[in-house]
Motif scaffolding. Structure first.
Motif, PDB file in Angstrom:
ATOM      1  N   ALA B  53       0.858  -1.103  -0.012  1.00  0.00           N
ATOM      2  CA  ALA B  53      -0.097   0.028   0.047  1.00  0.00           C
ATOM      3  C   ALA B  53       0.811   1.221  -0.124  1.00  0.00           C
ATOM      4  O   ALA B  53       0.622   2.251  -0.640  1.00  0.00           O
ATOM      5  CB  ALA B  53      -0.811   0.138   1.116  1.00  0.00           C
ATOM      6  N   ALA B  54       1.883   1.203   0.612  1.00  0.00           N
ATOM      7  CA  ALA B  54       2.965   2.504   0.671  1.00  0.00           C
ATOM      8  C   ALA B  54       3.274   2.720  -0.564  1.00  0.00           C
ATOM      9  O   ALA B  54       3.392   3.851  -1.231  1.00  0.00           O
ATOM     10  CB  ALA B  54       3.990   2.189   1.675  1.00  0.00           C
ATOM     11  N   GLU B  55       3.716   1.703  -1.355  1.00  0.00           N
ATOM     12  CA  GLU B  55       4.284   2.023  -2.667  1.00  0.00           C
ATOM     13  C   GLU B  55       2.992   2.414  -3.499  1.00  0.00           C
ATOM     14  O   GLU B  55       3.335   3.605  -4.462  1.00  0.00           O
ATOM     15  CB  GLU B  55       4.829   0.641  -3.428  1.00  0.00           C
ATOM     16  CG  GLU B  55       5.587   1.124  -4.704  1.00  0.00           C
ATOM     17  CD  GLU B  55       6.089  -0.105  -5.469  1.00  0.00           C
ATOM     18  OE1 GLU B  55       7.220   0.009  -6.179  1.00  0.00           O
ATOM     19  OE2 GLU B  55       5.385  -1.046  -5.273  1.00  0.00           O
ATOM     20  N   PRO B  91      -6.885   9.768   3.066  1.00  0.00           N
ATOM     21  CA  PRO B  91      -6.035  10.094   3.982  1.00  0.00           C
ATOM     22  C   PRO B  91      -6.087   9.134   5.158  1.00  0.00           C
ATOM     23  O   PRO B  91      -5.335   9.212   6.230  1.00  0.00           O
ATOM     24  CB  PRO B  91      -6.787  11.498   4.369  1.00  0.00           C
ATOM     25  CG  PRO B  91      -7.648  11.802   3.082  1.00  0.00           C
ATOM     26  CD  PRO B  91      -7.628  10.461   2.265  1.00  0.00           C
ATOM     27  N   ASP B  92      -6.892   8.317   5.307  1.00  0.00           N
ATOM     28  CA  ASP B  92      -7.263   7.258   6.401  1.00  0.00           C
ATOM     29  C   ASP B  92      -6.395   6.186   6.174  1.00  0.00           C
ATOM     30  O   ASP B  92      -6.769   5.123   6.989  1.00  0.00           O
ATOM     31  CB  ASP B  92      -8.648   7.198   6.622  1.00  0.00           C
ATOM     32  CG  ASP B  92      -9.450   8.441   6.850  1.00  0.00           C
ATOM     33  OD1 ASP B  92      -8.865   9.382   7.490  1.00  0.00           O
ATOM     34  OD2 ASP B  92     -10.294   8.757   6.350  1.00  0.00           O
ATOM     35  N   GLY B  93      -5.602   5.818   5.014  1.00  0.00           N
ATOM     36  CA  GLY B  93      -4.909   4.743   4.942  1.00  0.00           C
ATOM     37  C   GLY B  93      -4.647   4.388   3.332  1.00  0.00           C
ATOM     38  O   GLY B  93      -4.265   5.165   2.572  1.00  0.00           O
ATOM     39  N   ALA B  94      -4.756   2.949   3.127  1.00  0.00           N
ATOM     40  CA  ALA B  94      -4.452   2.569   1.893  1.00  0.00           C
ATOM     41  C   ALA B  94      -5.283   3.327   0.853  1.00  0.00           C
ATOM     42  O   ALA B  94      -6.325   3.655   0.830  1.00  0.00           O
ATOM     43  CB  ALA B  94      -4.703   0.864   1.723  1.00  0.00           C
ATOM     44  N   PRO B  95      -4.684   3.673  -0.337  1.00  0.00           N
ATOM     45  CA  PRO B  95      -5.356   4.309  -1.500  1.00  0.00           C
ATOM     46  C   PRO B  95      -6.406   3.626  -1.970  1.00  0.00           C
ATOM     47  O   PRO B  95      -6.885   2.141  -1.747  1.00  0.00           O
ATOM     48  CB  PRO B  95      -4.090   4.382  -2.414  1.00  0.00           C
ATOM     49  CG  PRO B  95      -3.070   3.652  -2.056  1.00  0.00           C
ATOM     50  CD  PRO B  95      -3.064   3.367  -1.011  1.00  0.00           C
ATOM     51  N   ILE B 123      -3.501  -3.999  -0.952  1.00  0.00           N
ATOM     52  CA  ILE B 123      -2.918  -2.861  -1.535  1.00  0.00           C
ATOM     53  C   ILE B 123      -4.010  -1.566  -1.382  1.00  0.00           C
ATOM     54  O   ILE B 123      -3.567  -0.363  -1.040  1.00  0.00           O
ATOM     55  CB  ILE B 123      -2.371  -2.942  -3.047  1.00  0.00           C
ATOM     56  CG1 ILE B 123      -1.763  -4.009  -3.252  1.00  0.00           C
ATOM     57  CG2 ILE B 123      -1.784  -1.561  -3.725  1.00  0.00           C
ATOM     58  CD1 ILE B 123      -0.298  -4.073  -2.765  1.00  0.00           C
ATOM     59  N   PHE B 124      -5.104  -1.778  -1.722  1.00  0.00           N
ATOM     60  CA  PHE B 124      -6.039  -0.602  -1.593  1.00  0.00           C
ATOM     61  C   PHE B 124      -7.108  -0.973  -0.685  1.00  0.00           C
ATOM     62  O   PHE B 124      -7.581  -1.889  -0.098  1.00  0.00           O
ATOM     63  CB  PHE B 124      -6.713  -0.531  -3.131  1.00  0.00           C
ATOM     64  CG  PHE B 124      -5.746  -0.465  -4.204  1.00  0.00           C
ATOM     65  CD1 PHE B 124      -5.411   0.777  -4.355  1.00  0.00           C
ATOM     66  CD2 PHE B 124      -5.240  -1.489  -5.313  1.00  0.00           C
ATOM     67  CE1 PHE B 124      -4.521   1.100  -5.514  1.00  0.00           C
ATOM     68  CE2 PHE B 124      -4.444  -1.128  -6.158  1.00  0.00           C
ATOM     69  CZ  PHE B 124      -4.047   0.302  -6.271  1.00  0.00           C
ATOM     70  N   THR B 125      -8.026   0.076  -0.486  1.00  0.00           N
ATOM     71  CA  THR B 125      -9.087   0.194   0.483  1.00  0.00           C
ATOM     72  C   THR B 125     -10.202   0.243  -0.735  1.00  0.00           C
ATOM     73  O   THR B 125     -10.228   0.780  -1.528  1.00  0.00           O
ATOM     74  CB  THR B 125      -9.193   1.647   0.928  1.00  0.00           C
ATOM     75  OG1 THR B 125      -7.970   1.627   2.003  1.00  0.00           O
ATOM     76  CG2 THR B 125     -10.507   1.621   2.159  1.00  0.00           C
ATOM     77  N   PRO B 126     -11.309  -0.709  -0.299  1.00  0.00           N
ATOM     78  CA  PRO B 126     -12.334  -0.783  -1.181  1.00  0.00           C
ATOM     79  C   PRO B 126     -13.322   0.289  -1.021  1.00  0.00           C
ATOM     80  O   PRO B 126     -13.391   0.975   0.001  1.00  0.00           O
ATOM     81  CB  PRO B 126     -13.126  -2.196  -0.640  1.00  0.00           C
ATOM     82  CG  PRO B 126     -12.792  -2.090   0.761  1.00  0.00           C
ATOM     83  CD  PRO B 126     -11.272  -1.838   0.677  1.00  0.00           C
TER      84      PRO B 126
END
Lengths: 294, 294
Positions: B53-55, B91-95, B123-126
């Protein structure tokens, strides 16, 4: 593994005994080839193009009538599951467009088509029950009829109920399609199977009746949606015009009965996983679907 | 009528400015050919195969970032609708794995993919919203992303909301399929379109990234589910093995950008009638579907 057959033939309108006898010959042939699940067309006992509800009622029977009783006896004798369409008498009005699932040592399971196609609504009474999904010696089988398959909600419900195989008697009318394409109904069966990871066996009819021509497009697909067996008319290969008539491509249809057979790994339908983390059921967003109501 | 384009290309992982510039060149080319709706791939600005997720966050932007702003400006300048995928900062976490719909004189409409495919969930937030369906100068357009299309509930919701065309940025991974078959995703797009009478334009990506290969299988289908335009890789014609490598059939994939174009009669999506008495929406048995809850 289950060896599944679709025995496609041309019923004669209104000739219930003749049609059932024809279907029994096909059932015996399929069983002799090792089939343990045998699907017959929609309205296999009665034919399809009735002028009105009264004429359809004349070719309808109760579930304890000749057709279902004969199929039940054949299932018991041969040790097979049979799913077949028949016109079902309705004491309260127009008959139902029904299918019977029969198996050895069981009671017939009757399903009444819920989604009536086109003029069927002038002839038949729609069913008001969900598609049955029943444990049989050959596996867990769901039953629906023809136009039902075109509603993804219906295939989804049967799959969520655990159907490993959906057996669908159909009468797909023959309509034009682009060159190189399978009939649209076959494409939608493929998609419904793959999105739910459930095998589907759709048994079409052949021939013509009062100006209506059927597709003769029986197909058996696996839980990935790929065809394991399909008739020539279900394929994406357009036949050459009949030289004797000069008619339209594909305009002639076989009246010959044909049986397609496929060995299906029904255990494959029990896993919904399609990737390391992906599962076609677990990945559903029921939380969001239920938010949508209209 | 709307001339719809899918501009398939190979994003470079993490190279947001470069990818957006590439996409803008393709948008200009498609607009010069008369396209009024232009679909770009999923994660067109960022690439796909992030380690974590950071990348992905490092290649993500807010909706007022470079990518969506550039697409918005191009839409306004060229008078077109653009639907394109991008990694959206959270802003709250994984993109989020998002898509923007931009059109002249409008605010960008942002959709966050609700059904995350496989490792995407690492990697992502649903997303937690239904697919948007918006009126544009080119017609009423629904937006969803890739794996969303595999859930018939999602296509149904967009169609019931009146979408005439669903624009779907996708990244379809290349997987084996039987000879003579289109990619399964294409078959499911065809079925979803036809069961809802809605046109669908799915823009795939090409190339490889960290060992993952994409299908390069962009397709535009009409409301009957028949392909109006599709790439060679979306077809059911299996390519011959690359003679230079002797590798598997279809193992090589073009990195060249390719745009497919199709004129779509969006008015056709507004009638759901498919026979004298049959209508794919009116024939739904919502009374029965709602009875099934689990």
């Amino acid at each position: 593994m289950a060896l599944v057959a679709c025995s496609q033939f041309t019923p004669v309108l209104g000739a219930v005994r003749e049609n059932v006898q024809h279907s029994l010959r096909l059932v015996r042939e399929a069983a002799a080839q090792g089939a343990t699940v045998i699907v017959l067309p929609e309205l296999a006992s009665s034919g399809y193009v009735f002028a009105d509800a009264a004429e359809a009622a004349g070719a309808s029977e109760a579930p304890d009538g000749f057709a279902v009783t004969a199929w039940q006896e054949a299932a018991t004798e041969l040790g097979v599951v049979i799913v077949a369409g028949f016109a079902e008498t309705n004491p309260d009005g127009a008959p139902f467009n029904s299918a019977a699932l029969v198996m050895p040592d069981g009671e017939p399971v009757i399903y009444r088509k819920a989604h009536l196609w086109d003029r069927e609504r002038l002839i038949f009474t729609p069913g008001d029950d969900l598609p049955p999904v029943v444990d049989t010696p050959a596996g867990r089988i769901g039953v629906m009829i023809c136009y039902d398959l075109e509603f993804p909600e219906w295939v989804r419900i049967a799959a969520l109920e655990g159907a490993e195989l959906i057996c669908a008697p159909v009468n797909w009318p023959s309509v034009p399609r682009p060159a190189g394409e399978r009939p649209g109904e076959v494409m939608r069966v493929q998609a419904g199977a793959s999105m739910n990871r459930v095998a589907i066996a759709a048994c079409d009819r052949s021939g013509r009746e009062r100006g209506v021509e059927w597709s003769s497009a029986s197909v058996i697909v696996d839980a990935d949606g790929w065809p394991l067996a399909l008739t020539e008319h279900a394929s994406n290969i357009r036949r050459a015009p009949a030289s004797s008539t000069g008619g339209e491509v594909g305009a002639d249809r076989d009246d010959q009965a044909v049986t397609i057979l496929a060995e299906i790994d029904l255990a494959a339908s029990r896993t919904k996983r399609i990737a390391e983390y992906s599962d076609v059921f677990a990945d559903r967003r029921e939380d969001l679907y239920s938010r949508y109501a209209r």
